[in-house]
Design a protein around this motif. Structure first.
Motif, short mmCIF file in Angstrom:
data_model
loop_
_atom_site.label_atom_id
_atom_site.label_comp_id
_atom_site.label_asym_id
_atom_site.label_seq_id
_atom_site.Cartn_x
_atom_site.Cartn_y
_atom_site.Cartn_z
N SER A 213 -36.54 48.11 10.09
CA SER A 213 -37.96 47.77 10.00
C SER A 213 -38.34 47.32 8.61
CB SER A 213 -38.83 48.97 10.36
OG SER A 213 -38.62 49.33 11.68
N THR A 214 -37.88 48.05 7.62
CA THR A 214 -38.30 47.70 6.26
C THR A 214 -37.70 46.35 5.89
OG1 THR A 214 -38.79 48.62 4.10
CG2 THR A 214 -36.53 48.77 4.81
N ILE B 110 -39.94 43.74 7.76
CA ILE B 110 -41.28 43.61 7.21
C ILE B 110 -41.22 42.99 5.81
CG2 ILE B 110 -43.31 44.91 6.44
CD1 ILE B 110 -42.62 46.84 8.83
N PHE C 271 -40.75 39.39 6.11
CA PHE C 271 -41.99 38.71 6.50
C PHE C 271 -42.91 38.52 5.29
CE2 PHE C 271 -46.47 39.13 7.70
CZ PHE C 271 -46.60 37.95 8.41
N TRP D 35 -39.87 52.97 13.69
CA TRP D 35 -40.98 52.81 12.76
C TRP D 35 -40.74 53.57 11.47
CZ3 TRP D 35 -43.49 48.78 13.87
CH2 TRP D 35 -43.60 48.38 15.20
N TRP E 148 -43.14 53.73 3.89
CA TRP E 148 -44.06 52.66 3.51
C TRP E 148 -44.36 52.74 2.02
CZ3 TRP E 148 -45.63 48.35 5.72
CH2 TRP E 148 -45.52 48.23 7.12
N TYR F 163 -41.32 45.35 -2.05
CA TYR F 163 -41.80 44.13 -1.40
C TYR F 163 -42.40 43.18 -2.43
CZ TYR F 163 -41.59 46.44 3.22
OH TYR F 163 -41.20 47.08 4.36
N THR G 169 -36.18 41.60 0.80
CA THR G 169 -37.36 40.82 0.45
C THR G 169 -36.97 39.66 -0.45
OG1 THR G 169 -38.60 42.88 0.50
CG2 THR G 169 -39.68 41.01 -0.50
N LEU H 73 -40.96 37.98 12.79
CA LEU H 73 -41.36 39.38 12.76
C LEU H 73 -41.51 39.91 14.18
CD1 LEU H 73 -42.17 41.62 10.76
CD2 LEU H 73 -44.54 40.96 11.13
N LEU I 178 -38.55 42.81 15.32
CA LEU I 178 -38.82 44.25 15.39
C LEU I 178 -38.44 44.82 16.75
CD1 LEU I 178 -41.96 44.96 13.23
CD2 LEU I 178 -39.59 45.61 12.86
#
Lengths: 505, 174
Positions: free
Chosen positions: A112-113, A116, A119, A242, A248, A255, A307, A372, A376
């Motif tokens: 997920s990370t 994301i 993205f 998740w 997060w 990021y 990233t 994305l 996912l």
């Protein structure tokens, strides 16, 4: 600024047609696939699909092929995390913490990370491309042949110096690519060079052919001829995919930093997304409050590099669009595709063909959203691809390579050249020569030579032309600083160590 | 010892480069082969005729000669580095060791495929090649290999010919 947005709106108008949405989707989908499949990277995929894009509208073809490029960066992380086999060079560092997280049952958050972060980076770097490219294009109007030659020389020296392995071998690989680029009729004087009287060679050796031969075939050969050996255990995706609140919190910094770093590195010629991900990993580790967790499943070690390598793609498009100078093997192929459609990327393209450029930029925003949404929920499905038996996968790659070579000019001679250069590439790879510099040199070689000769004839053969103009002088100094000086420093230092060793013993 | 650390770095590139450590005699041999290529290249470059236009500042010969010279120098440097290294760099485990017999068979299959590509047509030659290659490497799944070979060539042929309008040789089927 308002002009940028009205242009972008037009670009979206073009990119949002049903046909172009389908091409963008196909691009990012194929990109994800090739990113996941080990040994097939974006360069290979784009080279193999060039014959397919002959028949497409330039806008559709370029939307498709750019989609493959940034899409592959998403897919590369999946294999790094689940089987510790990076699908892309740019995802090598992701194996360090990604595979470790998967072993601890945290494959979901790791994937997920990565998605994301990709993205965020994709969107940020497209924004950067959109704002920086027109500005750079208006400066680049003033560039002459001397500046173009030096920029290409800069890209070639950077790719030799900053690949992750032996600089000497990368240099030899670059020179090998340059030597192949010289084959064919010299466009300035119509003199035959290295054609040995073979008519097929007078137009030069097709760039896509060599790219397929040097990148796809050696990989297929090496995998098909591999002795059965040890494989890392494939990790399952268990539990929630998740990220937790803590994940997060720890991912947001990487990021932001990864986006900026990756974009800036992508803009520099000769350095692709791979270096960006390595640098990002190092930076996150240095900034972290708990560096000891790196290598043991730190989520920053996945978020940062993934990233950065995606941001590198948008960055790499800047010199391609504004100067027509590719900084990496993949953008070199995209340049080839532009030229195949009769388009010359460079500052003029923003005036002559703005709708094309802006449609590609708009499609990059759209494609990133698609990626994305695609990645996912479907990451588990893509991971299943890893179970494809190698014999089937790589015989398919070979069959596609032959088809790609045939479809360029529809003759058997090209296929035989593919075979020959495939074996050459295989042997070179076994000796540890990186192939990407050769591919970049192949495209830049002939352009750089033409600019050199044009600059020299404008200056009546006076070499001082390269240091008399302020921009070119700055470039000469920059090349010296990044390409020559480090070697001198290293030589002096190793001399000193040698001397100390002899006096010491 | 510098070279050994470089090999370690190189191996970390895994994916695209195959992470190949030197296998066929190391850097000295690699340097020697590239030197031979550079000399042959340079020799050919010297025979490039000068431009008939006469007054160009840099002729068609200059850049190829420069490339040949640079390649020669770089190859000698690699050769010397390989000869001076007393310890062969340790080989890395992540580059799969190669079975040269398999390589030879796969290469010959490919060569055969290329030679029959036009005469037999895309569909038949591709099916034969895929059958041959997959079955040689994996003898236990004959049926699966056969289905895969037929489906692969049929699907690819249809996409190219019917969707993109690229003409592929029909061969004896046409």
């Amino acid at each position: 600024m308002t002009e940028v947005f009205s242009r972008l709106a037009e670009g979206f108008g073009e990119a949002l047609t049903v046909a172009n949405l389908i091409f963008a989707f196909c691009g990012v989908f194929i990109g994800t696939l090739v990113g996941v499949l080990p040994g097939i990277g974006p360069v290979t995929a784009i080279a193999l699909l060039i014959p397919l894009s002959f028949g497409l509208e330039p806008i559709s073809g370029l939307i498709l092929l750019s989609g493959i490029y940034y899409g592959s960066m998403y897919g590369g992380s999946t294999t790094s995390i689940l089987i510790r086999a990076p699908g892309e060079v740019a995802s090598v560092v992701t194996t360090l913490d990604g595979y470790e997280m998967a072993r601890q049952g945290r494959a979901g958050p790791a994937l997920s990370t990565a998605a994301i972060g990709s993205f965020v980076a994709g969107t940020f770097s497209t924004l950067g491309l959109m704002l920086l490219a027109p500005a750079l294009a208006s400066v680049a109007i003033a560039f002459g042949s001397a500046e173009y030659f030096l920029l290409m020389l800069l890209a070639l020296t950077m790719v030799s110096n900053l690949t992750t392995g032996s600089a000497l071998k990368a240099l030899i690989s670059t020179l090998f690519g340059l030597s192949i680029a010289m084959v064919g009729i010299d466009p300035q004087t119509s003199v035959q060079r290295f054609t040995f009287g073979i008519p097929y060679l007078s137009d030069g050796i097709d760039f896509a052919l060599i790219a397929i031969a040097l990148l796809a075939l050696p990989e297929a050969f090496a995998n098909m001829a591999a002795r059965p050996g040890h494989h890392d255990e494939t990790q399952r995706i268990q539990g929630s995919i998740w990220m937790t609140r803590e994940d997060w919190r720890r991912s947001l910094g990487p990021y932001g930093r990864g986006s900026v770093l990756g974009f800036l590195i992508g803009v520099l010629p000769g350095i692709g997304p791979s270096l960006a991900s390595f640098l990002s990993y190092g930076m996150e580790k240095r900034l972290s409050k708990h560096p000891e967790e790196f290598g043991r499943g730190a989520i920053e070690g996945v978020a940062g590099p993934e990233t950065a390598n995606n941001a590198g793609v948008g960055g790499a498009m800047v010199p391609l669009f504004t100067l027509g100078i590719p900084g990496s093997a993949t953008t070199a192929l995209l340049l080839f595709v532009f030229m195949m459609y009769g388009l010359q990327p460079g500052p003029q393209l923003f005036d002559t063909n703005p709708q094309l450029i802006w449609a590609i930029i708009a499609s990059m925003y759209i494609g990133n959203v698609m990626l994305l949404v695609l990645n996912l929920p479907l990451v588990g499905v893509f991971a299943q691809l890893l179970k494809t038996p190698p014999a089937m996968l790589y015989s398919g790659v070979i069959a596609f390579s032959v088809l790609g070579a045939y479809a360029l000019n529809f003759n058997t001679f090209d296929m035989l050249m593919l075979f020959g250069f495939g074996l050459v590439g295989y042997v070179m790879q076994r000796y540890g020569f990186p192939m990407a510099p050769a591919v970049l040199a192949l495209v830049l070689g002939i352009l750089a030579e033409q600019h050199l000769r044009r600059a020299m004839s404008v200056a009546d053969g006076n070499f001082l032309t390269f240091i008399e103009r302020p921009i070119s002088l700055a470039l000469v100094v920059f090349i010296f600083l990044v390409a020559v000086l480090p070697h001198i420093v290293r030589m002096v230092r190793s001399r000193r160590i040698d001397r100390d060793a002899t006096t010491g013993s | 010892m510098r070279s050994s650390s470089e090999v370690t770095e190189r191996s970390s590139e895994g994916g695209e480069q195959g992470g190949a450590p030197p296998r066929f005699g190391g850097e000295a041999a690699a340097g020697a082969i590239m030197l031979l290529f550079a000399l042959a290249y340079l020799l050919t470059a010297f025979f490039i005729p000068e431009s008939s236009f006469g007054d160009v500042a840099v002729g068609p010969k200059a850049v190829p000669v420069a490339i040949g010279v640079a390649l020669g120098i770089a190859s000698v440097a690699l050769l010397v580095r390989g000869l001076r290294a007393t310890v062969e760099p340790p080989s890395e485990d992540d580059a799969p060791p190669q079975d040269l017999r398999k390589l030879a068979v796969v290469a010959l299959l490919l060569l055969g495929y290329i030679l029959v590509f036009v005469p037999l047509g895309y569909a038949i030659s591709t099916t034969l090649f895929m059958m041959g290659a997959t079955t040689y490497l994996d003898r236990e799944h004959l049926l699966r290999n056969a289905i895969y070979a037929v489906v692969f060539s049929a699907v690819v042929y249809s996409i190219f010919v019917f969707v993109f309008g690229v003409q592929l040789p029909a061969g004896i089927l046409g």
